[in-house]
Write a protein that holds these residues in place. Structure first.
Motif, mmCIF file in Angstrom:
data_model
loop_
_atom_site.group_PDB
_atom_site.id
_atom_site.type_symbol
_atom_site.label_atom_id
_atom_site.label_comp_id
_atom_site.label_asym_id
_atom_site.label_seq_id
_atom_site.Cartn_x
_atom_site.Cartn_y
_atom_site.Cartn_z
ATOM 1 N N ILE A 54 0.841 -1.201 0.000
ATOM 2 C CA ILE A 54 0.000 0.000 0.000
ATOM 3 C C ILE A 54 0.875 1.251 0.000
ATOM 4 N N GLY A 55 1.926 1.230 0.845
ATOM 5 C CA GLY A 55 2.824 2.381 0.924
ATOM 6 C C GLY A 55 3.537 2.638 -0.389
ATOM 7 N N TYR A 56 3.989 1.564 -1.030
ATOM 8 C CA TYR A 56 4.691 1.704 -2.312
ATOM 9 C C TYR A 56 3.743 2.261 -3.385
ATOM 10 N N THR A 57 2.526 1.724 -3.422
ATOM 11 C CA THR A 57 1.548 2.178 -4.416
ATOM 12 C C THR A 57 1.206 3.647 -4.213
ATOM 13 N N LEU A 58 1.023 4.047 -2.937
ATOM 14 C CA LEU A 58 0.698 5.432 -2.646
ATOM 15 C C LEU A 58 1.843 6.360 -3.066
ATOM 16 N N SER A 59 3.077 5.989 -2.720
ATOM 17 C CA SER A 59 4.226 6.831 -3.070
ATOM 18 C C SER A 59 4.357 6.988 -4.577
ATOM 19 N N ARG A 60 4.149 5.889 -5.293
ATOM 20 C CA ARG A 60 4.252 5.941 -6.754
ATOM 21 C C ARG A 60 3.160 6.835 -7.334
ATOM 22 N N SER A 61 1.944 6.705 -6.818
ATOM 23 C CA SER A 61 0.827 7.522 -7.315
ATOM 24 C C SER A 61 1.049 8.998 -7.019
ATOM 25 N N LEU A 62 1.601 9.297 -5.842
ATOM 26 C CA LEU A 62 1.886 10.679 -5.485
ATOM 27 C C LEU A 62 2.924 11.283 -6.420
ATOM 28 N N ASN A 63 3.966 10.522 -6.706
ATOM 29 C CA ASN A 63 5.010 11.010 -7.618
ATOM 30 C C ASN A 63 4.431 11.315 -9.006
ATOM 31 N N GLN A 64 3.585 10.396 -9.495
ATOM 32 C CA GLN A 64 2.974 10.609 -10.810
ATOM 33 C C GLN A 64 2.057 11.834 -10.794
ATOM 34 N N ALA A 65 1.310 12.002 -9.694
ATOM 35 C CA ALA A 65 0.392 13.143 -9.585
ATOM 36 C C ALA A 65 1.169 14.462 -9.591
ATOM 37 N N MET A 66 2.292 14.494 -8.894
ATOM 38 C CA MET A 66 3.096 15.716 -8.842
ATOM 39 C C MET A 66 3.702 16.032 -10.204
ATOM 40 N N LEU A 67 4.171 14.989 -10.908
ATOM 41 C CA LEU A 67 4.748 15.196 -12.243
ATOM 42 C C LEU A 67 3.698 15.696 -13.232
ATOM 43 N N GLN A 68 2.457 15.311 -13.006
ATOM 44 C CA GLN A 68 1.372 15.735 -13.889
ATOM 45 C C GLN A 68 0.772 17.078 -13.466
ATOM 46 N N GLY A 69 1.329 17.663 -12.413
ATOM 47 C CA GLY A 69 0.873 18.980 -11.974
ATOM 48 C C GLY A 69 -0.403 18.961 -11.164
ATOM 49 N N LYS A 70 -0.790 17.798 -10.646
ATOM 50 C CA LYS A 70 -2.013 17.717 -9.846
ATOM 51 C C LYS A 70 -1.746 18.237 -8.438
#
Length: 632
Positions: free
Chosen positions: A221-237
């Protein structure tokens, strides 16, 4: 031959030979090193955790104690049962485990009475624990406690439990023990008894396996959340997306607030609990602790079955907001871990946003500063640059200078600094919102405790107010009672070349406002009258000193005699130094007025019929009047 416990020696027990084992009557024993035992103990704690290893070592020690008690009962002819009981402490010494020194020994084997205490010196269990681990928060001589409990229970025929009251393994100077029957311990030993329950070890292994599986799931869960957060930040969300990601992974409601407790983002259903999910529920002390230690606060709400976790969003040692969650399960550390990840992502997002805004504002602010503080400005260039921003500087503008004066504040605490910055930012925010409501670009320069801005005269008139009332309204909205805020406002500009001079006037107005009042106030440069001519050449303090020096003889005379010479001189100057007009206005006889004027001339040592003297006196009176030092 009957023996006593103190006489017991190894040769009474062991028959050494070249055989692989050491026989003792019908029993067999093996000798192992303390180092090897210490490694085993370390591996148990590492694999099972301290509490499960404690249970294992207590039970192991209990069984060793029981077996050795039975062995000594059969192998040695004791003078009485009490010597057999005491031999347990001797076995500790002979085996190198510890030296046991009794302090209190109240035992009656016939009646079953057992209450002892004493010291364990040079515990090998402590040595091995500290070799691999740091000090623990509770006693750690688990084997010794279990052994003593098992040995004495076998001898007494009833359950005896030993506990350490002090232990070097937790930082005490020595280890000490207390041993009593279960009945005498009462409820105090209830938790300890749970460790002696004879459960199948396979249950421990199953529990350990489930724990590993749970940890694997948490890691996933922690790994998935961290990965999703990184993608969201790169996409400007931004914050809305962060709240959704955290809420979906934790299956709980999430709220993100700014530092004024205003909601910025939310996720999940909030029926009946919406009013509780806010950082407003924490007190100032917790807020200070949160900021100093950058830690998550866990708050149990009064009369509620759930608790909330609040994490501060901190950027450059300043709280910019909070993330609040209401977890459904008791797994505090796991929730804190994921909450910290989203908090970090939110802090980075806010920092990026601030950097972008600050860059834009800095460019605008630098242009404004160049316009207001540069005496020799290229009129055409500056006009064109501001025109690109939507400002037509050919129209009339007011120059506003604001100063937040916290110099009198002796309290240099965290609260003072935090409130000061908060009020300054709130004031800037009020200006921004006002200008944005008129669909115009922002032109503000804020540095330390000084704010400079220009505002269109046309915009003020569209509000059907005056520039002074506008500034006073801003002061009311800021709701500040901690330190004074001073507004200095120039007259409207007529052309672009006047901005520098209007900036100077606004600054002088602030200086006079600060000298005139200790509370927040607004001063227009137009209210200074002819005094602006002097202010451009001298500071307000110099002007005040000049006025006092000119008028001090009659000021002191009035204070001493309770007279009205200063007031008389003021009206005399206002009525063009005409004796009859002044006497009529003040309702004083002509003779009385003539006496007053002569007294004034005598004290001031000057002739008021001379124009130069009259000019200096009028200037001094005007300075004191504008600065609020002259009450008429």
């Amino acid at each position: 031959m009957a023996r006593k416990a103190n006489d017991l020696k190894l040769e009474h027990l062991l028959d050494f030979s070249e055989k692989s084992k050491i026989p003792l009557e019908d029993f067999q024993m093996t000798i192992t090193s303390a180092e090897a035992w210490g490694v085993l103990r370390k591996d148990l704690i590492t694999a099972l955790g301290v509490q499960r290893a404690k249970r294992f070592l207590l039970r192991y020690g209990w069984n060793c104690g029981v077996q050795e008690a039975r062995m000594l009962r059969k192998a040695i002819q004791w003078s009485d049962d009490l010597e057999w009981l005491i031999a347990g402490t001797k076995m500790h010494q002979l085996s190198g485990r510890v030296f046991s020194y009794p302090e209190n020994f109240d035992v009656d084997m016939k009646t079953g009475k057992f209450n002892v205490s004493g010291f364990w010196l040079d515990s090998y269990e402590v040595k091995q624990h500290l070799k691999y681990f740091s000090l623990y928060h509770e006693p750690i001589c688990y084997f010794l406690s279990g052994y003593a409990s098992g040995y004495t229970s076998e001898c007494m025929g009833k359950k005896i439990i030993f506990k350490e009251s002090r232990c070097k393994g937790k930082g005490d100077e020595y280890c000490s023990y207390i041993g009593k029957t279960v009945e005498e311990w009462g409820a105090e030993i209830a938790e300890e008894l749970m460790f002696y329950e004879d459960d199948d070890m396979s249950g421990e292994l199953d529990q350990m396996y489930r724990r590993v599986e749970q940890e694997k799931e948490k890691f996933k869960i922690g790994y998935t959340l961290s990965r999703s957060l990184n993608q969201a930040m790169l996409q400007g969300k931004g914050l809305e997306n962060f709240a959704e990601l955290l809420g979906k992974n934790l299956h709980c409601p999430v709220i993100i607030e700014n530092n004024s407790f205003e909601r910025q983002a939310a996720y999940g259903e909030l029926p009946g609990i919406e009013q509780y999910l806010t950082a407003r529920n924490i007190g100032y002390q917790q807020l200070t602790e949160m900021m100093e230690k950058n830690q998550i606060i866990v708050t149990e709400l009064k009369d509620r079955t759930f608790k909330i976790l609040i994490s501060p969003i901190i950027v450059k040692n300043q709280i910019f907001g909070f993330i609040i969650i209401a977890p459904e399960q008791e797994n505090e550390d796991f929730y804190k871990d994921l909450l910290e990840r989203v908090t970090t992502a939110s802090a980075l997002y806010i920092q990026n946003e601030r950097t972008a805004i600050e860059t834009e504002n800095r460019l605008n602010g630098e242009m404004l500063e160049h316009l207001l503080n540069n005496k020799e400005v290229d009129v055409r260039e500056i006009y064109n640059r501001f025109l690109y921003l939507g400002y037509d500087l050919s129209e009339p503008y007011y120059v506003i200078n604001v100063e937040l004066d916290n110099g009198e504040n002796e309290n240099n605490s965290l609260k003072s600094s935090y409130d000061y910055l908060k009020i300054r930012d709130k004031l800037v925010g009020l200006f921004y919102r006002f200008l944005e409501s008129h669909n115009t670009n922002i032109l503000i320069s804020a540095k330390l405790n000084m704010i400079q801005m220009v505002i269109s005269k046309k915009m003020i008139e569209s509000e059907r107010t005056t520039i002074k009332k506008f500034a006073e309204r801003m002061l009311e909205q800021i709701e500040n009672k901690l330190f004074p805020i001073y507004f200095g406002i120039s007259g409207p500009t007529q052309n672009i070349s006047q901005f520098y001079q209007m900036s100077v006037e606004a600054k002088k107005a602030v200086e006079v406002a600060k000298m005139k009042s200790k509370t927040s106030s607004v001063m227009l440069s137009s209210e200074l009258g002819h005094l602006t001519l002097f202010l451009n050449a001298r500071s307000p303090k110099e002007l005040e000193d000049f006025a006092i020096s000119k008028l001090s003889p009659i000021i002191l005379y009035d204070d001493r005699k309770n007279a009205e010479l200063v007031q008389t001189l003021y009206f005399y100057s206002q009525y063009e130094f005409n004796l009859r007009k002044t006497a009529r206005e003040m309702n004083v006889s002509l003779t009385g007025m003539r006496y007053r004027i002569e007294k004034i001339e005598e004290l001031l040592e000057l002739d008021l019929s001379l124009s130069n003297n009259r000019f200096e006196i009028q200037a001094a009176l005007q300075i004191l009047f504008v600065m609020g030092k002259l009450k008429i």
